[in-house]
Design a protein around this motif. Structure first.
Motif, PDB file in Angstrom:
ATOM      1  N   SER A 118      -2.895 -10.917   3.151  1.00 16.65           N
ATOM      2  CA  SER A 118      -2.741  -9.503   3.462  1.00 16.65           C
ATOM      3  C   SER A 118      -3.816  -8.691   2.759  1.00 16.65           C
ATOM      4  N   LEU A 119      -4.309  -7.693   3.467  1.00 11.20           N
ATOM      5  CA  LEU A 119      -5.280  -6.748   2.940  1.00 11.20           C
ATOM      6  C   LEU A 119      -4.782  -5.377   3.361  1.00 11.20           C
ATOM      7  N   GLY A 120      -4.523  -4.503   2.394  1.00  9.53           N
ATOM      8  CA  GLY A 120      -3.922  -3.233   2.755  1.00  9.53           C
ATOM      9  C   GLY A 120      -4.428  -2.046   1.978  1.00  9.53           C
ATOM     10  N   GLU A 121      -3.989  -0.890   2.432  1.00  8.91           N
ATOM     11  CA  GLU A 121      -4.324   0.378   1.791  1.00  8.91           C
ATOM     12  C   GLU A 121      -3.071   1.236   1.777  1.00  8.91           C
ATOM     13  N   ALA A 122      -2.859   1.956   0.676  1.00  9.83           N
ATOM     14  CA  ALA A 122      -1.698   2.826   0.542  1.00  9.83           C
ATOM     15  C   ALA A 122      -2.148   4.244   0.206  1.00  9.83           C
ATOM     16  N   LYS A 123      -1.529   5.200   0.853  1.00 15.12           N
ATOM     17  CA  LYS A 123      -1.784   6.624   0.593  1.00 15.12           C
ATOM     18  C   LYS A 123      -0.440   7.327   0.518  1.00 15.12           C
ATOM     19  N   TRP A 124      -0.238   8.103  -0.502  1.00 11.59           N
ATOM     20  CA  TRP A 124       1.024   8.808  -0.645  1.00 11.59           C
ATOM     21  C   TRP A 124       1.032  10.095   0.175  1.00 11.59           C
ATOM     22  N   ASP A 125      -0.045  10.869   0.091  1.00  8.47           N
ATOM     23  CA  ASP A 125      -0.056  12.218   0.660  1.00  8.47           C
ATOM     24  C   ASP A 125      -1.036  12.376   1.820  1.00  8.47           C
ATOM     25  N   GLN A 126      -1.339  11.297   2.488  1.00  6.40           N
ATOM     26  CA  GLN A 126      -2.328  11.350   3.565  1.00  6.40           C
ATOM     27  C   GLN A 126      -1.795  10.613   4.794  1.00  6.40           C
ATOM     28  N   VAL A 127      -1.908  11.278   5.946  1.00  4.24           N
ATOM     29  CA  VAL A 127      -1.560  10.620   7.199  1.00  4.24           C
ATOM     30  C   VAL A 127      -2.655   9.595   7.489  1.00  4.24           C
ATOM     31  N   MET A 128      -2.249   8.366   7.752  1.00  5.30           N
ATOM     32  CA  MET A 128      -3.222   7.307   7.983  1.00  5.30           C
ATOM     33  C   MET A 128      -3.490   7.154   9.476  1.00  5.30           C
ATOM     34  N   GLY A 129      -4.762   6.879   9.797  1.00  2.00           N
ATOM     35  CA  GLY A 129      -5.156   6.744  11.190  1.00  2.00           C
ATOM     36  C   GLY A 129      -6.030   5.532  11.424  1.00  2.00           C
ATOM     37  N   ALA A 130      -6.641   5.493  12.579  1.00  4.43           N
ATOM     38  CA  ALA A 130      -7.468   4.362  12.983  1.00  4.43           C
ATOM     39  C   ALA A 130      -8.646   4.157  12.039  1.00  4.43           C
ATOM     40  N   GLY A 131      -9.140   5.207  11.428  1.00  2.00           N
ATOM     41  CA  GLY A 131     -10.241   5.076  10.473  1.00  2.00           C
ATOM     42  C   GLY A 131      -9.877   4.204   9.291  1.00  2.00           C
ATOM     43  N   HIS A 132      -8.633   4.312   8.844  1.00  2.00           N
ATOM     44  CA  HIS A 132      -8.170   3.464   7.741  1.00  2.00           C
ATOM     45  C   HIS A 132      -8.145   2.000   8.167  1.00  2.00           C
ATOM     46  N   LEU A 133      -7.679   1.749   9.377  1.00  2.00           N
ATOM     47  CA  LEU A 133      -7.640   0.383   9.902  1.00  2.00           C
ATOM     48  C   LEU A 133      -9.061  -0.156  10.096  1.00  2.00           C
ATOM     49  N   ASP A 134      -9.966   0.689  10.575  1.00  2.00           N
ATOM     50  CA  ASP A 134     -11.357   0.271  10.734  1.00  2.00           C
ATOM     51  C   ASP A 134     -11.975  -0.116   9.393  1.00  2.00           C
ATOM     52  N   ARG A 135     -11.656   0.638   8.343  1.00  2.00           N
ATOM     53  CA  ARG A 135     -12.170   0.327   7.013  1.00  2.00           C
ATOM     54  C   ARG A 135     -11.650  -1.032   6.540  1.00  2.00           C
ATOM     55  N   LEU A 136     -10.368  -1.308   6.775  1.00  3.11           N
ATOM     56  CA  LEU A 136      -9.802  -2.600   6.401  1.00  3.11           C
ATOM     57  C   LEU A 136     -10.453  -3.736   7.190  1.00  3.11           C
ATOM     58  N   ARG A 137     -10.723  -3.496   8.460  1.00  2.00           N
ATOM     59  CA  ARG A 137     -11.417  -4.513   9.269  1.00  2.00           C
ATOM     60  C   ARG A 137     -12.810  -4.796   8.710  1.00  2.00           C
ATOM     61  N   HIS A 138     -13.476  -3.736   8.264  1.00  2.00           N
ATOM     62  CA  HIS A 138     -14.810  -3.894   7.684  1.00  2.00           C
ATOM     63  C   HIS A 138     -14.739  -4.717   6.395  1.00  2.00           C
ATOM     64  N   VAL A 139     -13.778  -4.425   5.546  1.00  3.64           N
ATOM     65  CA  VAL A 139     -13.601  -5.184   4.299  1.00  3.64           C
ATOM     66  C   VAL A 139     -13.291  -6.639   4.617  1.00  3.64           C
TER      67      VAL A 139
END
Length: 73
Positions: free
Chosen positions: A16-37
């Motif tokens: 698993s590779l993930g990202e967590a944000k408490w106060d931010q709505v997550m979108g496709a850009g976050h998923l794209d960043r994970l794909r890049h990593v």
């Protein structure tokens, strides 16, 4: 966040590779960043064959990110 399959081994399969944000709505850009990593790690020889990309958010998710989840992409 990173989860590996082999306890105590640095080179275990990446589960698993993930990202967590408490106060931010997550979108496709976050998923794209994970794909890049994921791509960068694979390029370094990390076994990413079983990886699941995960987004956690206290504020919610955009419709495009929810659609990606539904499609399994």
């Amino acid at each position: 966040m990173v989860v590996r399959g082999a306890v105590g081994q640095d080179n275990g399969v990446l589960l698993s590779l993930g990202e967590a944000k408490w106060d931010q709505v997550m979108g496709a850009g976050h998923l794209d960043r994970l794909r890049h990593v994921e791509s960068l790690l694979a390029g370094r020889g990390v076994d990413t064959s079983a990886v699941r990309l995960i987004c956690y958010s206290g504020a919610g998710f955009t419709d495009d990110l929810r659609a990606a989840e539904t499609k399994g992409t």
